[in-house]
Design an enzyme around this catalytic site. Structure first.
Site, PDB file in Angstrom:
ATOM      1  N   HIS A 185      -7.468   0.568  -6.508  1.00 52.19           N
ATOM      2  CA  HIS A 185      -7.660  -0.300  -5.328  1.00 52.19           C
ATOM      3  C   HIS A 185      -8.238  -1.634  -5.828  1.00 52.19           C
ATOM      4  O   HIS A 185      -9.400  -1.968  -5.569  1.00 52.19           O
ATOM      5  CB  HIS A 185      -8.598   0.382  -4.335  1.00 52.19           C
ATOM      6  CG  HIS A 185      -8.543  -0.179  -2.946  1.00 52.19           C
ATOM      7  ND1 HIS A 185      -7.710  -1.228  -2.589  1.00 52.19           N
ATOM      8  CD2 HIS A 185      -9.225   0.159  -1.818  1.00 52.19           C
ATOM      9  CE1 HIS A 185      -7.873  -1.499  -1.307  1.00 52.19           C
ATOM     10  NE2 HIS A 185      -8.792  -0.673  -0.811  1.00 52.19           N
ATOM     11  N   CYS A 200     -16.662   0.956   0.705  1.00 54.33           N
ATOM     12  CA  CYS A 200     -15.442   0.166   0.960  1.00 54.33           C
ATOM     13  C   CYS A 200     -14.953   0.312   2.399  1.00 54.33           C
ATOM     14  O   CYS A 200     -14.157  -0.505   2.847  1.00 54.33           O
ATOM     15  CB  CYS A 200     -14.352   0.569  -0.030  1.00 54.33           C
ATOM     16  SG  CYS A 200     -13.978   2.326   0.030  1.00 54.33           S
ATOM     17  N   ARG A 257     -13.274  -9.211   1.631  1.00 54.48           N
ATOM     18  CA  ARG A 257     -11.865  -8.893   1.367  1.00 54.48           C
ATOM     19  C   ARG A 257     -11.013 -10.131   1.636  1.00 54.48           C
ATOM     20  O   ARG A 257     -10.066 -10.430   0.922  1.00 54.48           O
ATOM     21  CB  ARG A 257     -11.396  -7.729   2.257  1.00 54.48           C
ATOM     22  CG  ARG A 257     -12.098  -6.387   2.030  1.00 54.48           C
ATOM     23  CD  ARG A 257     -11.842  -5.822   0.660  1.00 54.48           C
ATOM     24  NE  ARG A 257     -10.417  -5.699   0.377  1.00 54.48           N
ATOM     25  CZ  ARG A 257      -9.656  -4.655   0.735  1.00 54.48           C
ATOM     26  NH1 ARG A 257     -10.214  -3.612   1.328  1.00 54.48           N
ATOM     27  NH2 ARG A 257      -8.363  -4.609   0.440  1.00 54.48           N
ATOM     28  N   ASP A 307     -17.806   6.374  -1.407  1.00 53.07           N
ATOM     29  CA  ASP A 307     -16.540   6.284  -0.669  1.00 53.07           C
ATOM     30  C   ASP A 307     -16.309   7.645  -0.015  1.00 53.07           C
ATOM     31  O   ASP A 307     -17.003   8.624  -0.327  1.00 53.07           O
ATOM     32  CB  ASP A 307     -15.412   5.930  -1.662  1.00 53.07           C
ATOM     33  CG  ASP A 307     -14.075   5.660  -0.961  1.00 53.07           C
ATOM     34  OD1 ASP A 307     -14.064   5.478   0.272  1.00 53.07           O
ATOM     35  OD2 ASP A 307     -13.035   5.637  -1.662  1.00 53.07           O
ATOM     36  N   GLN A 360     -10.017  -4.312  -3.513  1.00 51.21           N
ATOM     37  CA  GLN A 360     -11.370  -3.942  -3.103  1.00 51.21           C
ATOM     38  C   GLN A 360     -12.389  -4.378  -4.152  1.00 51.21           C
ATOM     39  O   GLN A 360     -13.481  -4.858  -3.829  1.00 51.21           O
ATOM     40  CB  GLN A 360     -11.439  -2.418  -2.900  1.00 51.21           C
ATOM     41  CG  GLN A 360     -12.782  -1.910  -2.426  1.00 51.21           C
ATOM     42  CD  GLN A 360     -13.115  -2.366  -1.012  1.00 51.21           C
ATOM     43  OE1 GLN A 360     -12.315  -2.223  -0.101  1.00 51.21           O
ATOM     44  NE2 GLN A 360     -14.311  -2.923  -0.823  1.00 51.21           N
ATOM     45  N   ARG A 366       0.879  -1.189   0.000  1.00 50.31           N
ATOM     46  CA  ARG A 366       0.000   0.000   0.000  1.00 50.31           C
ATOM     47  C   ARG A 366       0.899   1.215   0.000  1.00 50.31           C
ATOM     48  O   ARG A 366       1.693   1.416   0.918  1.00 50.31           O
ATOM     49  CB  ARG A 366      -0.915   0.006   1.227  1.00 50.31           C
ATOM     50  CG  ARG A 366      -1.689   1.327   1.382  1.00 50.31           C
ATOM     51  CD  ARG A 366      -2.787   1.271   2.404  1.00 50.31           C
ATOM     52  NE  ARG A 366      -3.898   0.463   1.924  1.00 50.31           N
ATOM     53  CZ  ARG A 366      -5.124   0.493   2.454  1.00 50.31           C
ATOM     54  NH1 ARG A 366      -5.395   1.294   3.473  1.00 50.31           N
ATOM     55  NH2 ARG A 366      -6.075  -0.267   1.975  1.00 50.31           N
TER      56      ARG A 366
HETATM   57  N1   CP Z   1     -11.338  -0.511   2.308  1.00 53.25           N
HETATM   58  C1   CP Z   1     -10.057  -0.527   2.715  1.00 53.25           C
HETATM   59  O1   CP Z   1      -9.102  -0.649   1.924  1.00 53.25           O
HETATM   60  O2   CP Z   1      -9.929  -0.495   4.077  1.00 53.25           O
HETATM   61  P1   CP Z   1      -8.560  -0.226   4.842  1.00 53.25           P
HETATM   62  O3   CP Z   1      -8.082   1.155   4.468  1.00 53.25           O
HETATM   63  O4   CP Z   1      -8.896  -0.331   6.318  1.00 53.25           O
HETATM   64  O5   CP Z   1      -7.564  -1.270   4.442  1.00 53.25           O
END
Ligand code: CP
Length: 328
Positions: free
Chosen positions: A148, A282, A310, A242, A151, A120
């Site tokens: 992403h 998400c 997830r 989001d 997701q 990330r």
């Molecule tokens: N939706 C998502 O990626 O959650 P986090 O940021 O908690 O990983």
């Protein structure tokens, strides 16, 4: 052994090194990932007796997180463990060594020790460079500013569970044309799902993403951009939103709250969607901003199914990337 898992283990796989974008998969890969994820979800109750409980035995996966995470980090850690692999976590965003883009030699070191890295970070470009400089390493995008893709696997697994079939459905995304919207548009187009994206003028989905989604669209899937949330939501099977302020944009929060206010998902907006339409997010959500508490807590809301999925989606992804070379 279930037929889905058995066929996965015996079928010749198209070898995919990385999952930096939904576009690294073709439609068949993505559908297969959803199918495998659904089977892994069903098999989870078997615990150590699950057919994939040792699938990643002897495999090492490093987690490098330059931004905070609850869902992505936790579900990858559990996924690796439940597949019999070993996870190594380097998560502190303030730690010098944890910054993905600090050392150009990090990928070449890592590929000597681990099989995959889940990252990330901020820039998709940094992620691509990282993956390109380590030809033996599988690299997974756990969120960048631009995409992403993990997701999106959970999102369409959830939609499939709730709607039965995906092809020909319509999902309306209301809010910032951000990383989540991008991966949603990529996957939807591949799966034959129509996407309506409503954003204020300056926050629309990038033109390049529209072109990408159009180029992979199947079964007549159409991507349409709107500025009016009501127009986008009319008749949709699901309404997705989001946060209005993503990680790294905190200084813009006040301005964004004002600009995005007409995009709030509330009972009035949901009433324009198809009867029985689902609400998706998400997470984390900011109640009172992009969604009201009423919608978030309503029967329409499938946000915690998305969060649960997830795990199953990422288990499937890890198997697809790592299991072929694991000799399954
Ligand atoms: N939706 C998502 O990626 O959650 P986090 O940021 O908690 O990983």
């Amino acid at each position: 052994m279930s037929s889905v898992v058995e066929s996965f283990m015996t079928q010749a796989l198209t070898h995919r090194k990385d999952y930096l974008s939904v576009l690294d998969f073709d439609a068949a890969d993505f559908e297969r990932c959803l199918q495998l994820a659904a089977q892994l979800k069903a098999d989870r109750a078997l615990g150590r007796l699950a057919p994939t409980a040792d699938a990643l035995n002897g495999r090492h996966v490093a987690l490098l997180f330059d931004k905070p995470s609850l869902r992505t980090r936790t579900t990858f850690e559990i996924a690796i463990r439940e597949l019999g692999g070993h996870g190594r976590r380097r998560c502190s965003p303030t730690s010098r060594s944890a910054r993905v883009n600090r050392s150009p030699t990090s990928p070449r070191n890592l590929e000597r020790w681990v099989d995959a890295v889940v990252i990330r970070t901020f820039s998709q470009h940094v992620l691509k460079e990282f993956a390109a400089s380590a030809p033996r390493l599988h690299v997974v995008n756990a969120l960048t500013d631009e995409e992403h893709p993990c997701q999106a696997i959970a999102d369409f697994l959830t939609l499939q569970e709730h709607l039965g079939h995906l092809r020909g459905r319509t999902i309306a995304y209301v809010g910032d044309g951000n990383n989540v919207a991008t991966s949603l548009a990529h996957a939807a187009s591949m799966l034959g799902v129509h996407v309506h994206i409503a954003s204020p003028e300056a926050y629309q989905l990038p033109h390049m993403v529209v072109q990408q989604a159009t180029s992979v669209a199947r079964h007549g899937a159409r991507l349409r951009l709107f500025t009016d949330a009501a127009d986008a939501v009319a008749g949709a099977d699901a309404v997705y939103t989001d946060t209005w302020t993503s990680m790294g944009q905190e200084r813009e929060a006040e301005v964004r709250r004002r600009i995005f206010a007409p995009c709030q998902v509330n009972d009035e907006l949901m009433s324009l969607a198809k009867p029985g339409a689902r609400f998706m997010h998400c997470l984390p959500a900011h109640r009172g901003e992009e969604v009201t508490s009423e919608v978030f807590e309503s029967e329409a809301s499938v946000v915690f199914d998305q969060a649960e999925n997830r795990l199953h989606g990422q288990k499937a992804l890890l198997l697809m990337l790592l299991a072929p070379s694991a000799g399954l």
